[in-house]
Design a protein around this motif. Structure first.
Motif, PDB file in Angstrom:
ATOM      1  N   ASP A  42     -54.695 -21.520 -98.628  1.00 13.49           N
ATOM      2  CA  ASP A  42     -53.565 -22.375 -98.264  1.00 13.49           C
ATOM      3  C   ASP A  42     -52.272 -21.781 -98.794  1.00 13.49           C
ATOM      4  N   PHE A  43     -52.338 -21.298-100.033  1.00 17.39           N
ATOM      5  CA  PHE A  43     -51.137 -20.717-100.626  1.00 17.39           C
ATOM      6  C   PHE A  43     -50.663 -19.519 -99.820  1.00 17.39           C
ATOM      7  N   ASP A  44     -51.614 -18.748 -99.334  1.00 19.00           N
ATOM      8  CA  ASP A  44     -51.225 -17.591 -98.529  1.00 19.00           C
ATOM      9  C   ASP A  44     -50.450 -18.051 -97.303  1.00 19.00           C
ATOM     10  N   ARG A  45     -50.972 -19.090 -96.644  1.00 19.66           N
ATOM     11  CA  ARG A  45     -50.299 -19.578 -95.436  1.00 19.66           C
ATOM     12  C   ARG A  45     -48.939 -20.166 -95.763  1.00 19.66           C
ATOM     13  N   ILE A  46     -48.898 -20.907 -96.870  1.00 18.46           N
ATOM     14  CA  ILE A  46     -47.627 -21.514 -97.282  1.00 18.46           C
ATOM     15  C   ILE A  46     -46.604 -20.419 -97.566  1.00 18.46           C
ATOM     16  N   ASP A  47     -47.051 -19.396 -98.279  1.00 18.65           N
ATOM     17  CA  ASP A  47     -46.137 -18.302 -98.609  1.00 18.65           C
ATOM     18  C   ASP A  47     -45.621 -17.626 -97.354  1.00 18.65           C
ATOM     19  N   ALA A  48     -46.516 -17.469 -96.382  1.00 18.41           N
ATOM     20  CA  ALA A  48     -46.114 -16.816 -95.131  1.00 18.41           C
ATOM     21  C   ALA A  48     -45.024 -17.640 -94.453  1.00 18.41           C
ATOM     22  N   VAL A  49     -45.221 -18.941 -94.416  1.00 21.19           N
ATOM     23  CA  VAL A  49     -44.241 -19.832 -93.795  1.00 21.19           C
ATOM     24  C   VAL A  49     -42.920 -19.775 -94.553  1.00 21.19           C
ATOM     25  N   ALA A  50     -43.015 -19.853 -95.881  1.00 25.16           N
ATOM     26  CA  ALA A  50     -41.817 -19.846 -96.727  1.00 25.16           C
ATOM     27  C   ALA A  50     -41.043 -18.546 -96.553  1.00 25.16           C
ATOM     28  N   GLU A  51     -41.793 -17.455 -96.478  1.00 23.27           N
ATOM     29  CA  GLU A  51     -41.137 -16.151 -96.354  1.00 23.27           C
ATOM     30  C   GLU A  51     -40.445 -16.023 -95.008  1.00 23.27           C
ATOM     31  N   ARG A  52     -41.143 -16.465 -93.980  1.00 24.51           N
ATOM     32  CA  ARG A  52     -40.557 -16.402 -92.632  1.00 24.51           C
ATOM     33  C   ARG A  52     -39.271 -17.211 -92.588  1.00 24.51           C
ATOM     34  N   LEU A  53     -39.320 -18.383 -93.208  1.00 28.01           N
ATOM     35  CA  LEU A  53     -38.144 -19.250 -93.224  1.00 28.01           C
ATOM     36  C   LEU A  53     -36.980 -18.600 -93.966  1.00 28.01           C
TER      37      LEU A  53
END
Length: 138
Positions: A111-122
């Motif tokens: 989940d953290f990986d996905r969250i980080d991906a979203v956060a980074e994209r943003l």
DNA sequence: ATTCTGACTTGCT
DNA sequence: AAGCAAGCCAGAA
């Protein structure tokens, strides 16, 4: 509110498992952008397509204006609750809240990986938008 | 630039 | 336990 922000918030909310919940401020922290009020604004205007009831006040109180519907979902999902919600279901009276201490979502590594991906994209998108003349800005 | 508003939070009565 | 005041973050007027 930028669309990119709205989408990022909804992407994170979509990851919250049934039976668990997080506070508005938690989402903002996971996202690393904005504050609790911003998350509330997003959920208020764009939350209908995601599990909106799993994002609530830090006190454990359900999203204002949707207490009844939220409670039905908490009971259905077995979300830890505090107070006399049974009476609330019967009579509409009585105070209750989600036991956030027990119900709080603890994201898995994945989940953290996905969250980080979203956060980074943003963050990447917002940075580009705020610096039209990139090149020289270092 | 200033002021108001809001699905927020925290600390103090 | 319930209210309240301040602090907080952004968008809108």
């Amino acid at each position: 509110m930028r669309m990119e922000y709205v989408e990022a918030v909804l992407d994170v909310v979509a990851l919250i498992p049934a039976g668990t919940a997080v506070a508005y401020g938690d989402v903002a922290e996971l996202l690393g952008s904005g504050g609790a009020r911003q998350i509330g604004a997003v959920m208020s205007h764009h939350g209908s397509a995601v599990p909106w009831w799993r994002v609530l006040k830090a006190s454990g109180d359900a999203p204002p204006g949707h207490e009844r519907e939220a409670l039905a979902l908490y009971v259905l999902e077995g979300t830890p609750l505090l107070g006399n919600y049974a009476e609330y279901l019967r009579t509409g009276e009585g105070r209750w809240r989600v036991d956030l201490m027990a119900a709080r979502w603890a994201p898995s590594d994945g989940d953290f990986d996905r969250i980080d991906a979203v956060a980074e994209r943003l963050e990447r998108t917002l940075r580009k938008l705020s610096a039209p003349d990139d090149e020289m800005t270092v």
